[in-house]
Design a protein around this motif. Structure first.
Motif, PDB file in Angstrom:
ATOM      1  N   THR A 175       0.720  -1.191  -0.062  1.00  0.00           N
ATOM      2  CA  THR A 175      -0.083  -0.105  -0.013  1.00  0.00           C
ATOM      3  C   THR A 175       0.836   1.272   0.198  1.00  0.00           C
ATOM      4  OG1 THR A 175      -1.580  -1.005   1.207  1.00  0.00           O
ATOM      5  CG2 THR A 175      -1.956   1.271   1.235  1.00  0.00           C
ATOM      6  N   VAL A 176       0.376   1.996  -0.896  1.00  0.00           N
ATOM      7  CA  VAL A 176       1.102   3.513  -0.886  1.00  0.00           C
ATOM      8  C   VAL A 176      -0.060   4.607  -0.270  1.00  0.00           C
ATOM      9  CG1 VAL A 176       2.163   5.366  -2.348  1.00  0.00           C
ATOM     10  CG2 VAL A 176       2.691   2.886  -2.800  1.00  0.00           C
ATOM     11  N   GLN A 177       0.178   5.139   0.771  1.00  0.00           N
ATOM     12  CA  GLN A 177      -0.551   6.369   1.129  1.00  0.00           C
ATOM     13  C   GLN A 177      -0.094   7.659   0.925  1.00  0.00           C
ATOM     14  OE1 GLN A 177      -2.959   6.145   5.124  1.00  0.00           O
ATOM     15  NE2 GLN A 177      -1.612   7.670   5.653  1.00  0.00           N
ATOM     16  N   LEU A 178      -1.031   8.476   0.192  1.00  0.00           N
ATOM     17  CA  LEU A 178      -0.339   9.913  -0.214  1.00  0.00           C
ATOM     18  C   LEU A 178      -1.248  10.938   0.329  1.00  0.00           C
ATOM     19  CD1 LEU A 178      -0.420   8.173  -3.441  1.00  0.00           C
ATOM     20  CD2 LEU A 178       1.322   9.942  -3.256  1.00  0.00           C
ATOM     21  N   VAL A 179      -0.684  12.028   0.931  1.00  0.00           N
ATOM     22  CA  VAL A 179      -1.501  12.848   1.294  1.00  0.00           C
ATOM     23  C   VAL A 179      -1.183  14.311   0.790  1.00  0.00           C
ATOM     24  CG1 VAL A 179      -1.543  11.966   3.763  1.00  0.00           C
ATOM     25  CG2 VAL A 179       0.610  13.356   3.041  1.00  0.00           C
ATOM     26  N   SER A 180      -2.240  15.032   0.560  1.00  0.00           N
ATOM     27  CA  SER A 180      -2.446  16.511   0.149  1.00  0.00           C
ATOM     28  C   SER A 180      -3.307  17.468   0.755  1.00  0.00           C
ATOM     29  CB  SER A 180      -3.095  16.357  -1.412  1.00  0.00           C
ATOM     30  OG  SER A 180      -3.344  17.497  -2.035  1.00  0.00           O
ATOM     31  N   PRO A 181      -2.350  18.644   1.241  1.00  0.00           N
ATOM     32  CA  PRO A 181      -3.170  19.627   2.193  1.00  0.00           C
ATOM     33  C   PRO A 181      -4.026  20.525   1.338  1.00  0.00           C
ATOM     34  CG  PRO A 181      -1.032  20.420   1.649  1.00  0.00           C
ATOM     35  CD  PRO A 181      -1.090  19.075   0.974  1.00  0.00           C
ATOM     36  N   LEU A 182      -4.890  21.080   1.818  1.00  0.00           N
ATOM     37  CA  LEU A 182      -5.788  22.217   1.280  1.00  0.00           C
ATOM     38  C   LEU A 182      -6.111  23.555   2.208  1.00  0.00           C
ATOM     39  CD1 LEU A 182      -9.613  21.639   1.537  1.00  0.00           C
ATOM     40  CD2 LEU A 182      -8.127  19.796   1.886  1.00  0.00           C
ATOM     41  N   LEU A 183      -6.225  24.690   1.615  1.00  0.00           N
ATOM     42  CA  LEU A 183      -6.767  25.917   2.560  1.00  0.00           C
ATOM     43  C   LEU A 183      -7.547  26.489   1.668  1.00  0.00           C
ATOM     44  CD1 LEU A 183      -3.314  27.499   3.904  1.00  0.00           C
ATOM     45  CD2 LEU A 183      -5.095  26.266   5.231  1.00  0.00           C
ATOM     46  N   THR A 184      -8.823  26.957   2.278  1.00  0.00           N
ATOM     47  CA  THR A 184      -9.579  27.822   1.583  1.00  0.00           C
ATOM     48  C   THR A 184      -9.988  29.117   2.456  1.00  0.00           C
ATOM     49  OG1 THR A 184     -10.893  25.665   0.842  1.00  0.00           O
ATOM     50  CG2 THR A 184     -12.167  27.544   0.539  1.00  0.00           C
ATOM     51  N   GLN A 185      -9.987  29.948   1.718  1.00  0.00           N
ATOM     52  CA  GLN A 185     -10.316  31.561   2.331  1.00  0.00           C
ATOM     53  C   GLN A 185     -11.686  31.878   1.727  1.00  0.00           C
ATOM     54  OE1 GLN A 185      -6.297  33.268   1.264  1.00  0.00           O
ATOM     55  NE2 GLN A 185      -6.963  34.256   3.371  1.00  0.00           N
ATOM     56  N   TRP A 186     -12.532  32.193   2.802  1.00  0.00           N
ATOM     57  CA  TRP A 186     -13.594  32.843   2.763  1.00  0.00           C
ATOM     58  C   TRP A 186     -13.779  34.495   3.000  1.00  0.00           C
ATOM     59  CZ3 TRP A 186     -17.582  29.372   1.054  1.00  0.00           C
ATOM     60  CH2 TRP A 186     -16.869  27.923   0.930  1.00  0.00           C
ATOM     61  N   LEU A 187     -13.806  35.223   2.446  1.00  0.00           N
ATOM     62  CA  LEU A 187     -13.591  36.650   2.038  1.00  0.00           C
ATOM     63  C   LEU A 187     -14.782  37.224   1.893  1.00  0.00           C
ATOM     64  CD1 LEU A 187      -9.978  36.753   0.359  1.00  0.00           C
ATOM     65  CD2 LEU A 187     -10.313  36.407   2.938  1.00  0.00           C
ATOM     66  N   GLY A 188     -15.702  37.655   3.057  1.00  0.00           N
ATOM     67  CA  GLY A 188     -16.883  38.479   2.912  1.00  0.00           C
ATOM     68  C   GLY A 188     -16.507  39.937   2.291  1.00  0.00           C
ATOM     69  N   GLN A 189     -17.440  40.187   1.609  1.00  0.00           N
ATOM     70  CA  GLN A 189     -17.094  41.564   1.095  1.00  0.00           C
ATOM     71  C   GLN A 189     -18.065  42.624   1.957  1.00  0.00           C
ATOM     72  OE1 GLN A 189     -18.506  41.605  -3.014  1.00  0.00           O
ATOM     73  NE2 GLN A 189     -17.366  39.889  -3.826  1.00  0.00           N
ATOM     74  N   PHE A 190     -17.785  43.834   1.605  1.00  0.00           N
ATOM     75  CA  PHE A 190     -18.535  44.890   2.336  1.00  0.00           C
ATOM     76  C   PHE A 190     -18.033  45.017   3.503  1.00  0.00           C
ATOM     77  CE2 PHE A 190     -21.610  43.132  -0.899  1.00  0.00           C
ATOM     78  CZ  PHE A 190     -21.256  44.118  -1.982  1.00  0.00           C
ATOM     79  N   GLY A 191     -16.701  45.713   3.960  1.00  0.00           N
ATOM     80  CA  GLY A 191     -16.639  46.214   5.461  1.00  0.00           C
ATOM     81  C   GLY A 191     -16.301  45.109   6.607  1.00  0.00           C
ATOM     82  N   ALA A 192     -17.319  44.988   7.275  1.00  0.00           N
ATOM     83  CA  ALA A 192     -17.094  44.237   8.459  1.00  0.00           C
ATOM     84  C   ALA A 192     -17.612  42.724   8.279  1.00  0.00           C
ATOM     85  CB  ALA A 192     -17.977  44.810   9.650  1.00  0.00           C
ATOM     86  N   ALA A 193     -17.989  42.493   6.907  1.00  0.00           N
ATOM     87  CA  ALA A 193     -18.329  40.995   6.563  1.00  0.00           C
ATOM     88  C   ALA A 193     -17.394  39.734   7.097  1.00  0.00           C
ATOM     89  CB  ALA A 193     -18.555  40.838   5.058  1.00  0.00           C
ATOM     90  N   ALA A 194     -17.382  38.888   7.608  1.00  0.00           N
ATOM     91  CA  ALA A 194     -16.774  37.620   8.115  1.00  0.00           C
ATOM     92  C   ALA A 194     -15.788  37.469   7.112  1.00  0.00           C
ATOM     93  CB  ALA A 194     -17.581  36.565   8.513  1.00  0.00           C
ATOM     94  N   LYS A 195     -14.504  37.125   7.397  1.00  0.00           N
ATOM     95  CA  LYS A 195     -13.438  36.503   6.947  1.00  0.00           C
ATOM     96  C   LYS A 195     -12.747  35.629   7.563  1.00  0.00           C
ATOM     97  CE  LYS A 195     -12.502  40.968   4.155  1.00  0.00           C
ATOM     98  NZ  LYS A 195     -13.677  41.538   4.726  1.00  0.00           N
ATOM     99  N   PHE A 196     -12.565  34.391   6.977  1.00  0.00           N
ATOM    100  CA  PHE A 196     -12.091  33.333   7.626  1.00  0.00           C
ATOM    101  C   PHE A 196     -11.356  32.209   6.540  1.00  0.00           C
ATOM    102  CE2 PHE A 196     -16.553  32.359   7.246  1.00  0.00           C
ATOM    103  CZ  PHE A 196     -16.746  31.100   6.743  1.00  0.00           C
ATOM    104  N   GLU A 197     -10.758  31.230   7.440  1.00  0.00           N
ATOM    105  CA  GLU A 197      -9.993  30.111   6.772  1.00  0.00           C
ATOM    106  C   GLU A 197     -10.699  28.748   7.169  1.00  0.00           C
ATOM    107  OE1 GLU A 197      -8.178  33.892   5.942  1.00  0.00           O
ATOM    108  OE2 GLU A 197      -8.400  32.692   7.988  1.00  0.00           O
TER     109      GLU A 197
END
Length: 477
Positions: A418-440
Motif C-alpha cells: 500500500t502507498v498512502q499519499l496526502v495532500s493539504p488544502l486551504l480555503t479562504q472565505w472573504l466576505g465583501q463589504f466592510g465588516a463581513a466575516a473573513k475566515f479560513e
C-alpha cells in the motif's frame, strides 16, 4: 474417456497461455483505491471552544444524514411560530396550505400570491417583476488565468423555503433525527486522543463516505499511473462516489446539505513527481494564505526519503447547500468547495513547489427575509500529493479551528503493498463589504492505493496441477 482427457489438456493449455500473457504484462498492476478528505479537523485539544477542545474531524464526502433538528417537521408541513407564521426555528409545525403544495417543479418557487416564477439561470427576479435582472460575475481566476464566465445565478426573491428534503426523512415522511458530530467516536471517552485515518474507533462523521474502487495501473519501477474513471461505471473503473449527506444543525446553520458525484481523474505518481524533485534538499516547505498582508493559515510539507508524490484531481462535483439564519430569514446558498481540485500540481521552481495552485470565485447567499445578498470571495489553495508529512494550521479566525497532521508512506515489497499519499488544502472565505466575516478552513486529502498480488502465479499453479493430472491419466491408459 478420450474426450474428457482432451478437455483437461485444452483447459491446461488455456491456463498456461493466460499465465504467460499475465507475465508478459509485467508493467500492469491491479490496485484497490480509497480517497477521503479529512476537513475541519483538530488533532490537538483546547485550541478553541466547543468541539475544538477535543479531537475531531469530518470525512468529505460525507454521505450520511447527521442533522439532528432538520427537517424539523414532516414532509407535509412546515415549521412555524405558534401563530402559524413561517419560522425556520419553529417551535411548531403547521400543514402546508393548498397554495404551498404540491411541491413546485425544479427551479420554480411560489410567489406570495401563489403564482410561480421560473428560476432563470443568471438572473434574479425582484418583487413581482417578471423580467429578470442579470448580475454579472466578478472576474474568475483559475490556475493563474483570469476569465469572465457569464452571469451569476441567484435565487428568486420570493417566499421562504417551505419544503422538506425527502432524502433526509425517515419512512412516511417523518423527520430523520440522526446525530453524528465531528468529535463523536464509536468508543466514547476517546475524544481527547488522536485517531488516525481508518481507525475503527472513529465515528461515522469522522469516517465519511470515501471514494473507493479498483482498476489497473501502469507501472515503471516504483512509479505508477492510472487512467481517469469514466462518468458511467465501467472500465476503466477507478475510484468513485455518488452520495448525499447533511451536517449537524449547529446554529446559525439551520441546515447544511452535501451532494457528491465524484470520480478520479488520471493520476501519475513516482519519485520527484509531487512537491519535491528527486535531488531536492530535505528542508520543509511552508505555504501561507495568499490573500491580505496578515498570515492566518499555513501549510508545512516535509519530504519522505524517496521524494515520492504525484498529481491526481477528481472529476465531477461536490456541492453544499445551506440555510444560514440571520436577520429573521435564511441566508440561502449553494456552491462548490473546490474539493475536486485536491491533488492539483502546484508551481515549481528549483526542484520544489514554490506556490499553490490557486483559484477564486464568487459565492452568493440570499436572505429570504431581508431580500439582500451576502457575497464571498472564495479562494482555493490546492497542492500535489506526497508520501511525506503535511501539517495544516488554520486557527486564527473563523468558526472551525483546524490543526491537522497526516503522514504518507510506501510499504510496497516487490510492487505489492500500500502507498498512502496526502495532500493539504486551504480555503479562504472573504466576505465583501466592510465588516463581513473573513475566515479560513483547511483539511488534508488522504489517498491509499493498494497493489494486490498478480493472479498469474495462481493461474500458473493451477495449469501445472492440471498438466500433472493429464500426464498421470495418460500413463494409466
Amino acid at each position: 474417456m478420450r474426450a474428457s482427457k482432451l478437455v483437461i489438456v485444452g483447459l491446461a493449455v488455456v491456463l498456461f497461455v493466460i499465465a504467460s500473457a499475465r507475465q508478459s504484462f509485467a508493467g500492469m498492476a491491479l490496485y484497490e483505491g480509497r480517497w477521503i478528505a479529512e476537513s475541519f479537523g483538530n488533532d490537538r485539544v483546547n485550541i478553541g471552544t466547543e468541539e475544538s477542545q477535543y479531537f475531531e474531524v469530518l470525512g468529505i464526502p460525507q454521505g450520511i444524514n447527521c442533522h439532528d433538528i432538520a427537517p424539523l417537521c414532516d414532509i407535509t408541513s412546515t415549521p412555524s411560530t405558534g401563530a402559524g407564521a413561517w419560522n425556520p426555528l419553529g417551535p411548531s409545525c403547521r400543514p402546508l396550505t393548498a397554495l404551498e403544495k404540491p411541491r413546485p417543479a425544479k427551479n420554480e418557487t411560489l410567489t406570495p400570491s401563489g403564482a410561480r416564477c421560473t428560476g432563470t439561470p443568471g438572473a434574479v427576479h425582484t418583487g413581482t417583476n417578471p423580467t429578470p435582472t442579470l448580475i454579472p460575475l466578478r472576474p474568475h481566476t483559475r490556475g493563474g488565468f483570469t476569465t469572465t464566465i457569464g452571469a451569476q445565478a441567484v435565487p428568486c426573491d420570493k417566499t421562504p423555503p417551505l419544503y422538506r428534503n425527502t432524502a433526509f426523512t425517515a419512512g412516511g415522511g417523518a423527520p430523520d433525527n440522526q446525530t453524528c458530530e465531528a468529535d463523536d467516536t464509536v468508543a466514547l471517552g476517546v475524544t481527547n486522543v488522536y485517531l488516525g485515518p481508518g481507525n475503527a474507533k472513529r465515528g461515522i462523521a469522522m469516517k465519511g463516505a470515501p471514494l473507493t474502487g479498483s482498476g489497473v495501473a501502469t507501472t515503471t519501477g516504483t512509479s505508477f499511473k492510472f487512467p481517469a474513471a469514466k462518468a458511467a461505471p465501467g472500465p476503466p473503473f477507478g475510484m468513485r462516489r455518488t452520495t448525499e449527506g447533511s451536517f449537524i444543525g449547529e446554529g446559525p446553520y439551520l441546515y447544511s446539505y452535501t451532494y457528491a458525484n465524484l470520480r478520479n481523474d488520471a493520476g501519475s505518481f513516482g519519485p520527484g513527481k509531487g512537491f519535491f524533485s528527486v535531488a531536492a534538499p530535505g528542508a520543509p516547505l511552508t505555504f501561507k494564505n495568499n490573500q491580505g498582508i496578515n498570515i492566518f493559515a499555513r501549510v508545512t510539507v516535509t519530504p519522505h526519503a524517496n521524494r515520492f508524490g504525484g498529481v491526481m484531481k477528481l472529476l465531477g462535483t461536490y456541492r453544499n447547500k445551506v440555510c444560514y439564519f440571520y436577520g429573521g430569514g435564511c441566508g440561502l446558498g449553494i456552491g462548490t468547495w473546490g474539493y475536486q481540485d485536491i491533488g492539483t500540481a502546484g508551481y515549481k521552481a528549483g526542484g520544489v513547489v514554490t506556490a499553490s495552485w490557486t483559484t477564486s470565485f464568487l459565492q452568493v447567499y440570499y436572505n429570504t427575509q431581508l431580500g439582500t445578498f451576502a457575497k464571498y470571495d472564495v479562494v482555493e489553495q490546492r497542492f500535489p500529493w506526497t508520501t511525506g508529512t503535511v501539517t495544516v494550521s488554520a486557527t486564527a479566525r473563523g468558526p472551525n479551528k483546524t490543526f491537522e497532521k497526516r503522514v504518507g508512506f510506501d510499504n510496497r515489497v516487490d510492487g505489492v503493498g500500500t502507498v498512502q499519499l496526502v495532500s493539504p488544502l486551504l480555503t479562504q472565505w472573504l466576505g465583501q463589504f466592510g465588516a463581513a466575516a473573513k475566515f479560513e478552513t483547511g483539511g488534508i486529502g488522504v489517498m491509499q492505493i493498494k497493489f494486490i498480488p498478480e493472479p498469474s502465479v495462481n493461474i500458473g499453479l493451477v495449469a501445472c496441477l492440471l498438466g500433472l493430472a493429464v500426464l498421470k491419466r495418460f500413463r494409466r491408459s
